[in-house]
Design a protein around this motif. Structure first.
Motif, PDB file in Angstrom:
ATOM      1  N   THR A   1       0.796  -1.285  -0.131  1.00  0.00           N
ATOM      2  CA  THR A   1      -0.052  -0.199  -0.141  1.00  0.00           C
ATOM      3  C   THR A   1       0.889   1.239  -0.079  1.00  0.00           C
ATOM      4  O   THR A   1       0.826   2.195  -0.761  1.00  0.00           O
ATOM      5  CB  THR A   1      -0.829   0.112   1.150  1.00  0.00           C
ATOM      6  N   PHE A   2       1.795   1.276   1.008  1.00  0.00           N
ATOM      7  CA  PHE A   2       2.595   2.551   1.176  1.00  0.00           C
ATOM      8  C   PHE A   2       3.383   2.584  -0.142  1.00  0.00           C
ATOM      9  O   PHE A   2       3.616   3.740  -0.720  1.00  0.00           O
ATOM     10  CB  PHE A   2       3.545   2.458   2.358  1.00  0.00           C
ATOM     11  N   MET A   3       4.138   1.763  -0.734  1.00  0.00           N
ATOM     12  CA  MET A   3       5.140   1.982  -1.665  1.00  0.00           C
ATOM     13  C   MET A   3       4.284   2.122  -3.187  1.00  0.00           C
ATOM     14  O   MET A   3       4.779   2.514  -4.002  1.00  0.00           O
ATOM     15  CB  MET A   3       5.972   0.561  -1.650  1.00  0.00           C
ATOM     16  N   THR A   4       3.175   1.353  -3.100  1.00  0.00           N
ATOM     17  CA  THR A   4       2.455   1.796  -4.535  1.00  0.00           C
ATOM     18  C   THR A   4       1.993   3.313  -4.293  1.00  0.00           C
ATOM     19  O   THR A   4       2.010   3.791  -5.564  1.00  0.00           O
ATOM     20  CB  THR A   4       1.413   0.688  -4.539  1.00  0.00           C
ATOM     21  N   TYR A   5       1.607   3.701  -3.558  1.00  0.00           N
ATOM     22  CA  TYR A   5       1.185   5.279  -3.592  1.00  0.00           C
ATOM     23  C   TYR A   5       2.388   6.034  -3.856  1.00  0.00           C
ATOM     24  O   TYR A   5       2.360   6.952  -4.403  1.00  0.00           O
ATOM     25  CB  TYR A   5       0.407   5.623  -2.282  1.00  0.00           C
ATOM     26  N   ALA A   6       3.696   5.723  -3.136  1.00  0.00           N
ATOM     27  CA  ALA A   6       4.897   6.249  -3.459  1.00  0.00           C
ATOM     28  C   ALA A   6       5.198   6.160  -5.098  1.00  0.00           C
ATOM     29  O   ALA A   6       5.631   7.145  -5.582  1.00  0.00           O
ATOM     30  CB  ALA A   6       5.770   5.778  -2.574  1.00  0.00           C
ATOM     31  N   TYR A   7       5.108   5.154  -5.570  1.00  0.00           N
ATOM     32  CA  TYR A   7       5.539   4.702  -7.075  1.00  0.00           C
ATOM     33  C   TYR A   7       4.512   5.796  -8.046  1.00  0.00           C
ATOM     34  O   TYR A   7       4.849   6.121  -8.891  1.00  0.00           O
ATOM     35  CB  TYR A   7       5.426   3.387  -7.459  1.00  0.00           C
ATOM     36  N   LYS A   8       3.251   5.917  -7.374  1.00  0.00           N
ATOM     37  CA  LYS A   8       2.231   6.463  -8.295  1.00  0.00           C
ATOM     38  C   LYS A   8       2.432   8.119  -8.138  1.00  0.00           C
ATOM     39  O   LYS A   8       2.294   8.745  -9.144  1.00  0.00           O
ATOM     40  CB  LYS A   8       0.962   6.196  -7.670  1.00  0.00           C
ATOM     41  N   ASN A   9       2.866   8.603  -7.226  1.00  0.00           N
ATOM     42  CA  ASN A   9       2.912  10.022  -6.800  1.00  0.00           C
ATOM     43  C   ASN A   9       4.373  10.532  -7.053  1.00  0.00           C
ATOM     44  O   ASN A   9       4.411  12.068  -7.045  1.00  0.00           O
ATOM     45  CB  ASN A   9       2.383  10.445  -5.599  1.00  0.00           C
ATOM     46  N   LEU A  10       5.429   9.783  -7.081  1.00  0.00           N
ATOM     47  CA  LEU A  10       6.760  10.304  -6.907  1.00  0.00           C
ATOM     48  C   LEU A  10       7.589   9.745  -8.317  1.00  0.00           C
ATOM     49  O   LEU A  10       6.841   8.968  -8.815  1.00  0.00           O
ATOM     50  CB  LEU A  10       7.450  10.002  -5.740  1.00  0.00           C
ATOM     51  N   GLU A  11       8.627  10.389  -8.610  1.00  0.00           N
ATOM     52  CA  GLU A  11       9.377   9.881  -9.596  1.00  0.00           C
ATOM     53  C   GLU A  11      10.280   8.348  -9.193  1.00  0.00           C
ATOM     54  O   GLU A  11      10.586   8.314  -8.036  1.00  0.00           O
ATOM     55  CB  GLU A  11      10.406  10.718 -10.043  1.00  0.00           C
ATOM     56  N   GLU A  12      10.431   7.571  -9.978  1.00  0.00           N
ATOM     57  CA  GLU A  12      11.037   6.242  -9.745  1.00  0.00           C
ATOM     58  C   GLU A  12      12.358   6.550  -9.063  1.00  0.00           C
ATOM     59  O   GLU A  12      12.863   5.924  -8.259  1.00  0.00           O
ATOM     60  CB  GLU A  12      11.032   5.380 -10.846  1.00  0.00           C
ATOM     61  N   SER A  13      13.062   7.678  -9.891  1.00  0.00           N
ATOM     62  CA  SER A  13      14.288   8.040  -9.248  1.00  0.00           C
ATOM     63  C   SER A  13      14.406   8.576  -7.761  1.00  0.00           C
ATOM     64  O   SER A  13      15.436   8.634  -7.096  1.00  0.00           O
ATOM     65  CB  SER A  13      14.851   9.059 -10.032  1.00  0.00           C
ATOM     66  N   GLU A  14      13.245   8.988  -7.081  1.00  0.00           N
ATOM     67  CA  GLU A  14      12.954   9.258  -5.919  1.00  0.00           C
ATOM     68  C   GLU A  14      12.685   7.792  -4.984  1.00  0.00           C
ATOM     69  O   GLU A  14      13.447   7.554  -4.088  1.00  0.00           O
ATOM     70  CB  GLU A  14      12.289  10.147  -5.571  1.00  0.00           C
ATOM     71  N   VAL A  15      11.992   7.156  -5.471  1.00  0.00           N
ATOM     72  CA  VAL A  15      11.522   5.977  -4.737  1.00  0.00           C
ATOM     73  C   VAL A  15      12.273   4.789  -4.513  1.00  0.00           C
ATOM     74  O   VAL A  15      12.689   4.599  -3.507  1.00  0.00           O
ATOM     75  CB  VAL A  15      10.187   5.481  -5.515  1.00  0.00           C
ATOM     76  N   SER A  16      13.216   4.402  -5.861  1.00  0.00           N
ATOM     77  CA  SER A  16      13.938   3.322  -5.675  1.00  0.00           C
ATOM     78  C   SER A  16      15.224   3.678  -4.722  1.00  0.00           C
ATOM     79  O   SER A  16      15.520   2.567  -3.856  1.00  0.00           O
ATOM     80  CB  SER A  16      14.554   3.026  -7.114  1.00  0.00           C
ATOM     81  N   PRO A  17      15.981   4.553  -4.467  1.00  0.00           N
ATOM     82  CA  PRO A  17      17.205   4.818  -3.930  1.00  0.00           C
ATOM     83  C   PRO A  17      16.651   4.600  -2.440  1.00  0.00           C
ATOM     84  O   PRO A  17      17.441   4.099  -1.507  1.00  0.00           O
ATOM     85  CB  PRO A  17      17.759   5.893  -4.312  1.00  0.00           C
ATOM     86  N   LEU A  18      15.665   5.358  -2.085  1.00  0.00           N
ATOM     87  CA  LEU A  18      15.135   5.627  -0.919  1.00  0.00           C
ATOM     88  C   LEU A  18      14.518   4.238  -0.127  1.00  0.00           C
ATOM     89  O   LEU A  18      14.817   3.924   0.747  1.00  0.00           O
ATOM     90  CB  LEU A  18      13.965   6.561  -0.599  1.00  0.00           C
ATOM     91  N   GLY A  19      13.903   3.587  -1.363  1.00  0.00           N
ATOM     92  CA  GLY A  19      13.535   2.377  -0.710  1.00  0.00           C
ATOM     93  C   GLY A  19      14.551   1.233  -0.611  1.00  0.00           C
ATOM     94  O   GLY A  19      14.228   0.511   0.420  1.00  0.00           O
ATOM     95  N   ASN A  20      15.700   1.301  -1.230  1.00  0.00           N
ATOM     96  CA  ASN A  20      16.840   0.455  -0.800  1.00  0.00           C
ATOM     97  C   ASN A  20      17.541   0.507   0.493  1.00  0.00           C
ATOM     98  O   ASN A  20      18.243  -0.157   0.774  1.00  0.00           O
ATOM     99  CB  ASN A  20      17.787   0.643  -1.984  1.00  0.00           C
ATOM    100  N   LEU A  21      16.969   1.881   1.242  1.00  0.00           N
ATOM    101  CA  LEU A  21      17.485   1.860   2.565  1.00  0.00           C
ATOM    102  C   LEU A  21      17.173   0.851   3.542  1.00  0.00           C
ATOM    103  O   LEU A  21      17.628   0.696   4.480  1.00  0.00           O
ATOM    104  CB  LEU A  21      17.206   3.449   3.077  1.00  0.00           C
TER     105      LEU A  21
END
Length: 298
Positions: A76-96
């Motif tokens: 739920t949280f990550m899908t909303y993030a992918y929907k509303n942010l650029e992938e270049s922001e979601v992917s690196p932060l997600g890998n934390l």
């Protein structure tokens, strides 16, 4: 096959899945997508019901339900993030999430890590960030100090990362109970994937059915991205089973770090690594991530 081969296979497959995810989300509501996608994932598994070995203890069932709960919040949280942010922001932060998982694996499983492991972990995190966000420190500031709405979805990423780390720990316990000397039978990767994806289908489909706009959204999604959702679901199932198999054979800290190579494969499979756009940035990131892989598996 070794844990490394299974983990690498999952990274490649997850890379393809993430490419399809962004494409599918660009035109659909999140709740509609999650309902259709989770249902498709489970329906693909249903013909193989005879292969499923159901848990024989209440503790096994509890861990599987806890895994399903953690996964539903992560999705739920990550899908909303992918929907509303650029992938270049979601992917690196997600890998934390690698950091959280490594800390938990050392505490819970007493995994013994060598100095070169820590160098490998650090290089993998740095490599994934450079691959997506670049090498300028100003990018970090740009990501963190945008609008309030933007920061809201960054918070979603953080919550997603925390639930992903919890999920990784539960997955290791379920497929390899001996890792914490737990007196229950191990759940095989296919059965584990089947049961948890069934849980996700119930959660997301029941949530979507109570919304008035779901029938319209369903027809729109099936018309526009129905085929790619089916393809994504097949790939996701294969990626999950490979990942669970890797967890049953290797250390959590090693497996989760190699799985982070999915960021690299997103770039390679997408073909952008061969374009001149940010080529230097991508070459640097690839070299760092390959060296990180060598340090972790050597």
């Amino acid at each position: 096959m070794s844990w490394f081969l299974y983990a690498t296979a999952s990274a490649v497959l997850f890379g393809v899945y993430y490419l399809l995810l962004k494409k599918n989300l660009s035109r659909e509501h999140v709740y509609v997508y999650l309902a259709i996608y989770s249902t498709t994932v489970f329906l693909i598994l249903l013909p193989f019901l005879s292969m499923v070995k159901f848990p024989q203890s209440n503790l096994q069932w509890f861990l599987i339900f806890l895994e399903g709960f953690s996964l539903s919040l992560f999705f739920t949280f990550m899908t909303y993030a992918y929907k509303n942010l650029e992938e270049s922001e979601v992917s690196p932060l997600g890998n934390l999430g690698i950091l959280f998982t490594i800390v938990l694996s050392v505490i819970i499983f007493n995994e013994e890590l060598k100095l070169q492991d820590f160098f490998g972990f650090a290089m993998m995190i740095i490599g994934t960030f450079i691959l997506e966000a670049g090498i300028h420190i100003s990018k970090i500031k740009e990501v963190l100090v945008k609008s309030e709405k933007h920061r809201k979805y960054l918070f979603y990423i953080l919550l997603g990362v925390l639930f992903a780390s919890l999920s990784n720990i539960i997955e290791k316990i379920v497929v390899d109970p001996s890792s914490i000397n737990l007196g229950i039978a191990a759940t095989d990767p296919f059965s584990f994937n089947f049961l948890t994806r069934g849980f996700l289908m119930v959660v997301f489909l029941s949530g979507a059915l109570v919304k008035k706009g779901f029938p319209v959204g369903f027809r729109h999604a099936m018309k526009n991205v129905g085929l790619t959702i089916i393809i994504a679901a097949i790939i996701y199932n294969l990626a999950n089973i490979s990942f669970f198999k890797a967890l049953s054979l290797g250390h959590v800290s090693h497996v989760i770090t190699i799985a982070a190579l999915s960021s690299l494969f997103v770039t390679v499979i997408g073909g952008s690594i061969f374009s001149e756009h940010k080529l230097k940035q991508k070459i640097i990131a690839c070299i760092i991530m390959i060296l990180a892989t060598y340090l972790i598996v050597s």
